[in-house]
Design a protein around this motif. Structure first.
Motif, mmCIF file in Angstrom:
data_model
loop_
_atom_site.group_PDB
_atom_site.id
_atom_site.type_symbol
_atom_site.label_atom_id
_atom_site.label_comp_id
_atom_site.label_asym_id
_atom_site.label_seq_id
_atom_site.Cartn_x
_atom_site.Cartn_y
_atom_site.Cartn_z
ATOM 1 N N PRO A 154 0.819 -1.218 0.000
ATOM 2 C CA PRO A 154 0.000 0.000 0.000
ATOM 3 C C PRO A 154 0.853 1.268 0.000
ATOM 4 O O PRO A 154 0.805 2.081 0.916
ATOM 5 N N THR A 155 1.682 1.427 -1.040
ATOM 6 C CA THR A 155 2.574 2.574 -1.104
ATOM 7 C C THR A 155 2.125 3.535 -2.199
ATOM 8 O O THR A 155 1.616 3.116 -3.240
ATOM 9 N N SER A 156 2.358 4.818 -1.962
ATOM 10 C CA SER A 156 1.980 5.848 -2.923
ATOM 11 C C SER A 156 3.007 5.908 -4.050
ATOM 12 O O SER A 156 4.086 5.311 -3.983
ATOM 13 N N THR A 157 2.667 6.673 -5.074
ATOM 14 C CA THR A 157 3.589 6.843 -6.198
ATOM 15 C C THR A 157 4.889 7.505 -5.742
ATOM 16 O O THR A 157 5.983 7.111 -6.169
ATOM 17 N N ALA A 158 4.771 8.509 -4.865
ATOM 18 C CA ALA A 158 5.971 9.203 -4.369
ATOM 19 C C ALA A 158 6.858 8.261 -3.577
ATOM 20 O O ALA A 158 8.088 8.294 -3.708
ATOM 21 N N MET A 159 6.243 7.405 -2.761
ATOM 22 C CA MET A 159 7.039 6.480 -1.961
ATOM 23 C C MET A 159 7.696 5.418 -2.843
ATOM 24 O O MET A 159 8.840 5.024 -2.608
ATOM 25 N N LYS A 160 6.996 4.957 -3.858
ATOM 26 C CA LYS A 160 7.592 4.000 -4.793
ATOM 27 C C LYS A 160 8.839 4.609 -5.439
ATOM 28 O O LYS A 160 9.862 3.933 -5.610
ATOM 29 N N ALA A 161 8.751 5.897 -5.790
ATOM 30 C CA ALA A 161 9.893 6.567 -6.405
ATOM 31 C C ALA A 161 11.055 6.689 -5.425
ATOM 32 O O ALA A 161 12.224 6.500 -5.801
ATOM 33 N N ASP A 162 10.749 6.970 -4.157
ATOM 34 C CA ASP A 162 11.813 7.070 -3.148
ATOM 35 C C ASP A 162 12.484 5.718 -2.912
ATOM 36 O O ASP A 162 13.704 5.647 -2.726
ATOM 37 N N ILE A 163 11.698 4.653 -2.899
ATOM 38 C CA ILE A 163 12.268 3.310 -2.726
ATOM 39 C C ILE A 163 13.163 2.956 -3.907
ATOM 40 O O ILE A 163 14.264 2.406 -3.744
ATOM 41 N N THR A 164 12.705 3.288 -5.114
ATOM 42 C CA THR A 164 13.517 3.033 -6.307
ATOM 43 C C THR A 164 14.828 3.815 -6.250
ATOM 44 O O THR A 164 15.893 3.306 -6.626
ATOM 45 N N ALA A 165 14.756 5.060 -5.768
ATOM 46 C CA ALA A 165 15.966 5.866 -5.638
ATOM 47 C C ALA A 165 16.931 5.254 -4.624
ATOM 48 O O ALA A 165 18.160 5.276 -4.831
ATOM 49 N N LEU A 166 16.401 4.699 -3.548
ATOM 50 C CA LEU A 166 17.247 4.033 -2.560
ATOM 51 C C LEU A 166 17.919 2.812 -3.159
ATOM 52 O O LEU A 166 19.115 2.553 -2.919
ATOM 53 N N PHE A 167 17.185 2.033 -3.962
ATOM 54 C CA PHE A 167 17.774 0.876 -4.631
ATOM 55 C C PHE A 167 18.943 1.309 -5.530
ATOM 56 O O PHE A 167 19.981 0.632 -5.601
ATOM 57 N N ALA A 168 18.764 2.425 -6.210
ATOM 58 C CA ALA A 168 19.828 2.914 -7.101
ATOM 59 C C ALA A 168 21.082 3.270 -6.299
ATOM 60 O O ALA A 168 22.207 2.994 -6.738
ATOM 61 N N ARG A 169 20.893 3.876 -5.133
ATOM 62 C CA ARG A 169 22.048 4.205 -4.284
ATOM 63 C C ARG A 169 22.721 2.941 -3.762
ATOM 64 O O ARG A 169 23.953 2.852 -3.711
ATOM 65 N N LEU A 170 21.923 1.968 -3.361
ATOM 66 C CA LEU A 170 22.492 0.723 -2.849
ATOM 67 C C LEU A 170 23.262 -0.024 -3.932
ATOM 68 O O LEU A 170 24.240 -0.730 -3.632
ATOM 69 N N ALA A 171 22.827 0.138 -5.181
ATOM 70 C CA ALA A 171 23.518 -0.542 -6.277
ATOM 71 C C ALA A 171 24.950 -0.037 -6.425
ATOM 72 O O ALA A 171 25.820 -0.746 -6.949
ATOM 73 N N GLY A 172 25.210 1.181 -5.956
ATOM 74 C CA GLY A 172 26.566 1.722 -6.057
ATOM 75 C C GLY A 172 27.447 1.378 -4.874
ATOM 76 O O GLY A 172 28.632 1.761 -4.852
ATOM 77 N N LEU A 173 26.904 0.662 -3.880
ATOM 78 C CA LEU A 173 27.679 0.336 -2.687
ATOM 79 C C LEU A 173 28.888 -0.555 -2.986
ATOM 80 O O LEU A 173 29.991 -0.284 -2.473
ATOM 81 N N PRO A 174 28.771 -1.611 -3.796
ATOM 82 C CA PRO A 174 29.954 -2.442 -4.088
ATOM 83 C C PRO A 174 31.102 -1.648 -4.719
ATOM 84 O O PRO A 174 32.276 -1.850 -4.378
ATOM 85 N N ARG A 175 30.771 -0.745 -5.637
ATOM 86 C CA ARG A 175 31.815 0.063 -6.268
ATOM 87 C C ARG A 175 32.475 0.985 -5.249
ATOM 88 O O ARG A 175 33.706 1.157 -5.263
ATOM 89 N N LEU A 176 31.656 1.572 -4.368
ATOM 90 C CA LEU A 176 32.205 2.452 -3.331
ATOM 91 C C LEU A 176 33.196 1.694 -2.462
ATOM 92 O O LEU A 176 34.272 2.198 -2.134
ATOM 93 N N ARG A 177 32.851 0.473 -2.116
ATOM 94 C CA ARG A 177 33.737 -0.330 -1.277
ATOM 95 C C ARG A 177 35.054 -0.639 -1.979
ATOM 96 O O ARG A 177 36.129 -0.632 -1.362
ATOM 97 N N ARG A 178 34.957 -0.929 -3.269
ATOM 98 C CA ARG A 178 36.189 -1.261 -4.009
ATOM 99 C C ARG A 178 37.132 -0.067 -4.073
ATOM 100 O O ARG A 178 38.354 -0.236 -4.172
#
Length: 360
Positions: free
Chosen positions: A110-134
């Protein structure tokens, strides 16, 4: 005569039930409002369980990893490296669980459109975590750049949590949640400030641009605390008073003032070890207080949900009982009135018949 009696009964029943109709309308309105609030809080609690709490756990681990990375970059010993790798593993375990929960909430919850967008943005940031660690190596990445990477993940998480506050029907709970996120973001900015100064002190250079950025970070994190701390309810505010060392806060404030008051480009005349210890203590204290406050806030959300459900039972069930009793009493009174009118009619007819026979 039977048709006439039925006509009297119908009209009388209608007359006695008319006063009950506004009560029925009021009952329907009150029940609809209460049911709407209950449904809103139920949805908010579902979002909290699937979004807020998991992201809170995630940001706590990310911040712990950023602290370990800062320690390693400042002094890249083998022991600091082991601590960093161990914390990375902890973060990964939380990321796996959180991503599953958030993906479920985004795609079917039961998430709004704005919240779905924020979750997607968080996923994008997490995707860069392995590169940051390297890239975390004294030779390739400085402390400020590493902290920027971790802060970006934490900020994306804070934004998703803050969005939930905009969708809570209870404005009191929403204000508390927004205040928590404001103070948590202040801790995030403090870590960026610390990484910037310590990173420059490691290289022996504190440029005018870094001096200006440091001043902006100091002003922002102080403003966030000053704005949001008074908004918190006394029990929550007490957590911050308890977990944030006032002595460390005093040392931090004095050190920050000394750095911002120095000429741009000049090396700050402060004790770097004292600043680092104070900044770390305050940042950790803000994080600990935010974590405890979030747990208590979650309890308040669930209590509000139970209260809303109880109000729905009282308003819906109690109101329905009152209406039924009112209808029964009205019909009983109406039937009595019908009997009286019928008796009066029969008496009048009998009296008329007697008079007509006496005249005849």
């Amino acid at each position: 005569m039977h048709l006439h009696r039925r006509s009297i009964r119908a009209r009388t029943s209608f007359l006695v039930l008319v006063p009950v109709l506004p009560l029925i309308a009021l009952y329907a309105y009150a029940t609809a409002i209460t049911a709407h609030d209950d449904a809103g809080l139920t949805q908010a609690m579902s979002i909290r369980d699937k979004v807020v709490d998991p992201i809170g756990s995630l940001t706590a681990q990310v911040q712990a990893e950023s602290l370990a990375a800062d320690t390693y970059l400042a002094l890249p010993t083998s022991q600091a490296g082991v601590v960093l790798v161990t914390q990375e593993a902890k973060t990964d375990r939380v990321v796996s669980a959180v991503e599953a929960s958030l993906r479920s909430a985004r795609d079917s919850g039961p998430t709004s459109t704005a919240m779905k967008a924020d979750i997607t943005a968080l996923f994008a940031r997490l995707a860069g975590l392995p590169r940051l660690r390297r890239e975390i190596s004294p030779a390739t990445l400085d402390m400020a750049a590493a902290q920027d990477g971790y802060s970006a993940i934490a900020s994306a998480g804070y934004q998703a949590i803050l969005q939930t506050a905009f969708e809570v029907p209870n404005t009191g709970l929403a204000a508390q949640t927004a205040a928590f996120m404001g103070i948590a973001q202040a801790g995030n900015l403090l870590r960026q400030e610390q990484a910037l100064l310590l990173g420059d002190m490691t290289t022996g250079s504190f440029t005018a641009a870094d001096h200006a950025e440091f001043g902006e970070l100091v002003g922002e994190h102080r403003e966030l605390v000053a704005e949001n701390l008074p908004v918190l309810a006394p029990p929550f505010r007490g957590l911050y008073r308890y977990d944030v060392s006032q002595q460390a806060l005093a040392v931090l404030t004095t050190s920050e003032d000394a750095v911002t008051g120095a000429p741009p480009g000049a090396a700050p005349q402060v004790s770097i070890p004292a600043y680092r210890q104070a900044a770390t203590a305050v940042a950790v204290g803000l994080g600990a207080a935010s974590y405890q406050a979030a747990i208590q806030d979650g309890t308040a959300w669930h209590n509000a949900g139970r209260s809303a459900f109880l109000r729905l039972l009282i308003v819906g069930g109690g109101g329905l009982i009152v209406i039924i009793i009112s209808i029964v009493i009205s019909l009983w009174a109406g039937r009595g009135l019908v009997r009286q009118l019928t008796d009066m009619r029969l008496s009048a007819v009998g009296l008329a018949s007697v008079r007509l026979r006496s005249r005849g």
